[in-house]
Design a protein around this motif. Structure first.
Motif, PDB file in Angstrom:
ATOM      1  N   LYS A 137       0.842  -1.187   0.000  1.00 42.18           N
ATOM      2  CA  LYS A 137       0.000   0.000   0.000  1.00 42.18           C
ATOM      3  C   LYS A 137       0.880   1.240   0.000  1.00 42.18           C
ATOM      4  N   PRO A 138       0.491   2.249  -0.736  1.00 41.14           N
ATOM      5  CA  PRO A 138      -0.834   2.490  -1.315  1.00 41.14           C
ATOM      6  C   PRO A 138      -1.071   1.899  -2.701  1.00 41.14           C
ATOM      7  N   ASN A 139      -0.116   1.137  -3.228  1.00 41.68           N
ATOM      8  CA  ASN A 139      -0.359   0.448  -4.500  1.00 41.68           C
ATOM      9  C   ASN A 139      -1.497  -0.553  -4.316  1.00 41.68           C
ATOM     10  N   HIS A 140      -2.190  -0.860  -5.366  1.00 40.35           N
ATOM     11  CA  HIS A 140      -3.401  -1.673  -5.229  1.00 40.35           C
ATOM     12  C   HIS A 140      -3.271  -3.098  -5.764  1.00 40.35           C
TER      13      HIS A 140
ATOM     14  N   SER B 160      -2.563   5.869   3.930  1.00 43.32           N
ATOM     15  CA  SER B 160      -2.098   4.946   2.879  1.00 43.32           C
ATOM     16  C   SER B 160      -3.205   3.951   2.514  1.00 43.32           C
ATOM     17  N   ASP B 161      -4.044   3.595   3.481  1.00 46.30           N
ATOM     18  CA  ASP B 161      -5.195   2.733   3.193  1.00 46.30           C
ATOM     19  C   ASP B 161      -6.189   3.460   2.284  1.00 46.30           C
ATOM     20  N   MET B 162      -6.366   4.754   2.559  1.00 46.99           N
ATOM     21  CA  MET B 162      -7.304   5.549   1.774  1.00 46.99           C
ATOM     22  C   MET B 162      -6.776   5.752   0.352  1.00 46.99           C
TER      23      MET B 162
ATOM     24  N   GLY C 102     -10.151   2.333  -7.054  1.00 46.04           N
ATOM     25  CA  GLY C 102     -11.522   2.731  -7.383  1.00 46.04           C
ATOM     26  C   GLY C 102     -12.537   2.216  -6.389  1.00 46.04           C
ATOM     27  N   ILE C 103     -12.124   2.093  -5.133  1.00 43.98           N
ATOM     28  CA  ILE C 103     -12.960   1.563  -4.049  1.00 43.98           C
ATOM     29  C   ILE C 103     -13.334   2.715  -3.114  1.00 43.98           C
ATOM     30  N   THR C 104     -14.555   2.714  -2.588  1.00 42.37           N
ATOM     31  CA  THR C 104     -14.982   3.711  -1.608  1.00 42.37           C
ATOM     32  C   THR C 104     -14.143   3.569  -0.353  1.00 42.37           C
ATOM     33  N   SER C 105     -13.619   4.695   0.135  1.00 35.29           N
ATOM     34  CA  SER C 105     -12.736   4.664   1.305  1.00 35.29           C
ATOM     35  C   SER C 105     -13.494   4.987   2.585  1.00 35.29           C
ATOM     36  N   ILE C 106     -13.288   4.150   3.579  1.00 39.79           N
ATOM     37  CA  ILE C 106     -13.880   4.317   4.906  1.00 39.79           C
ATOM     38  C   ILE C 106     -12.732   4.461   5.897  1.00 39.79           C
ATOM     39  N   PHE C 107     -12.647   5.618   6.536  1.00 35.88           N
ATOM     40  CA  PHE C 107     -11.587   5.863   7.510  1.00 35.88           C
ATOM     41  C   PHE C 107     -12.104   5.568   8.909  1.00 35.88           C
TER      42      PHE C 107
ATOM     43  N   HIS D  83     -11.340  15.149   3.996  1.00 36.33           N
ATOM     44  CA  HIS D  83     -10.026  14.933   3.403  1.00 36.33           C
ATOM     45  C   HIS D  83     -10.257  14.357   2.011  1.00 36.33           C
ATOM     46  N   PRO D  84      -9.454  14.774   1.022  1.00 38.75           N
ATOM     47  CA  PRO D  84      -9.705  14.305  -0.352  1.00 38.75           C
ATOM     48  C   PRO D  84      -9.595  12.796  -0.556  1.00 38.75           C
ATOM     49  N   LEU D  85      -8.913  12.093   0.335  1.00 42.00           N
ATOM     50  CA  LEU D  85      -8.789  10.638   0.191  1.00 42.00           C
ATOM     51  C   LEU D  85      -9.867   9.862   0.941  1.00 42.00           C
ATOM     52  N   ILE D  86     -10.608  10.544   1.812  1.00 47.02           N
ATOM     53  CA  ILE D  86     -11.559   9.869   2.699  1.00 47.02           C
ATOM     54  C   ILE D  86     -12.986  10.151   2.247  1.00 47.02           C
ATOM     55  N   ASP D  87     -13.719   9.069   1.897  1.00 44.29           N
ATOM     56  CA  ASP D  87     -15.127   9.230   1.531  1.00 44.29           C
ATOM     57  C   ASP D  87     -16.018   9.319   2.767  1.00 44.29           C
ATOM     58  N   PHE D  88     -15.780   8.451   3.735  1.00 49.21           N
ATOM     59  CA  PHE D  88     -16.570   8.426   4.970  1.00 49.21           C
ATOM     60  C   PHE D  88     -15.636   8.216   6.146  1.00 49.21           C
ATOM     61  N   ARG D  89     -15.976   8.815   7.291  1.00 48.77           N
ATOM     62  CA  ARG D  89     -15.149   8.693   8.496  1.00 48.77           C
ATOM     63  C   ARG D  89     -16.030   8.221   9.650  1.00 48.77           C
ATOM     64  N   PHE D  90     -15.534   7.252  10.378  1.00 48.55           N
ATOM     65  CA  PHE D  90     -16.214   6.738  11.560  1.00 48.55           C
ATOM     66  C   PHE D  90     -15.209   6.675  12.700  1.00 48.55           C
ATOM     67  N   ASN D  91     -15.690   6.823  13.906  1.00 45.37           N
ATOM     68  CA  ASN D  91     -14.814   6.787  15.073  1.00 45.37           C
ATOM     69  C   ASN D  91     -14.324   5.385  15.393  1.00 45.37           C
ATOM     70  N   SER D  92     -15.051   4.373  14.920  1.00 47.18           N
ATOM     71  CA  SER D  92     -14.670   2.991  15.223  1.00 47.18           C
ATOM     72  C   SER D  92     -15.240   2.066  14.151  1.00 47.18           C
ATOM     73  N   LEU D  93     -14.721   0.873  14.119  1.00 45.62           N
ATOM     74  CA  LEU D  93     -15.248  -0.140  13.207  1.00 45.62           C
ATOM     75  C   LEU D  93     -16.681  -0.502  13.592  1.00 45.62           C
ATOM     76  N   LEU D  94     -16.961  -0.516  14.879  1.00 51.91           N
ATOM     77  CA  LEU D  94     -18.321  -0.798  15.350  1.00 51.91           C
ATOM     78  C   LEU D  94     -19.297   0.269  14.849  1.00 51.91           C
ATOM     79  N   GLU D  95     -18.893   1.526  14.887  1.00 55.63           N
ATOM     80  CA  GLU D  95     -19.757   2.602  14.391  1.00 55.63           C
ATOM     81  C   GLU D  95     -20.056   2.417  12.904  1.00 55.63           C
ATOM     82  N   PHE D  96     -19.050   2.031  12.129  1.00 52.40           N
ATOM     83  CA  PHE D  96     -19.263   1.759  10.701  1.00 52.40           C
ATOM     84  C   PHE D  96     -20.196   0.581  10.513  1.00 52.40           C
ATOM     85  N   ALA D  97     -19.974  -0.504  11.243  1.00 56.33           N
ATOM     86  CA  ALA D  97     -20.832  -1.693  11.130  1.00 56.33           C
ATOM     87  C   ALA D  97     -22.277  -1.353  11.487  1.00 56.33           C
TER      88      ALA D  97
END
Length: 93
Positions: free
Chosen positions: A18-21, A47-49, A56-61, A73-87
């Motif tokens: 990463k950041p190569n795909h 680097s994940d973003m 070409g994948i939607t980025s979740i920070f 941030h230009p690399l971040i589509d959505f931001r969550f405080n935790s993985l649980l919040e995203f889930a």
């Protein structure tokens, strides 16, 4: 979980580091039904973003270990405080 991909390479120019795909392309090869335009990449580093953008994948920070990362941030589509919040968002939109 059908498979886990990782990159043991230490060289920054490795296509799989990463950041190569390259790992995304490996997954697409192994699971041809993957549609990157309908996929999510969840990570906690920019680097994940960038990996997400490169594939070409939607980025979740997930701000678990880097909460100081600016958003929007230009690399971040959505931001969550935790993985649980995203889930929770996935199951209760």
């Amino acid at each position: 979980i059908d498979h886990i991909y990782f990159c043991p390479d230490l060289e920054d120019d490795s296509p799989d580091r990463k950041p190569n795909h390259g790992m995304a392309l490996q997954a697409k090869h192994d699971f041809g039904q993957i549609d990157f335009s309908k996929s999510y990449m969840v990570g906690n580093k920019l680097s994940d973003m960038q990996f997400s953008r490169n594939a070409g994948i939607t980025s979740i920070f997930a701000a678990t270990t880097n909460p100081e990362t600016a958003f929007p941030h230009p690399l971040i589509d959505f931001r969550f405080n935790s993985l649980l919040e995203f889930a929770s968002e996935l199951t209760n939109p």
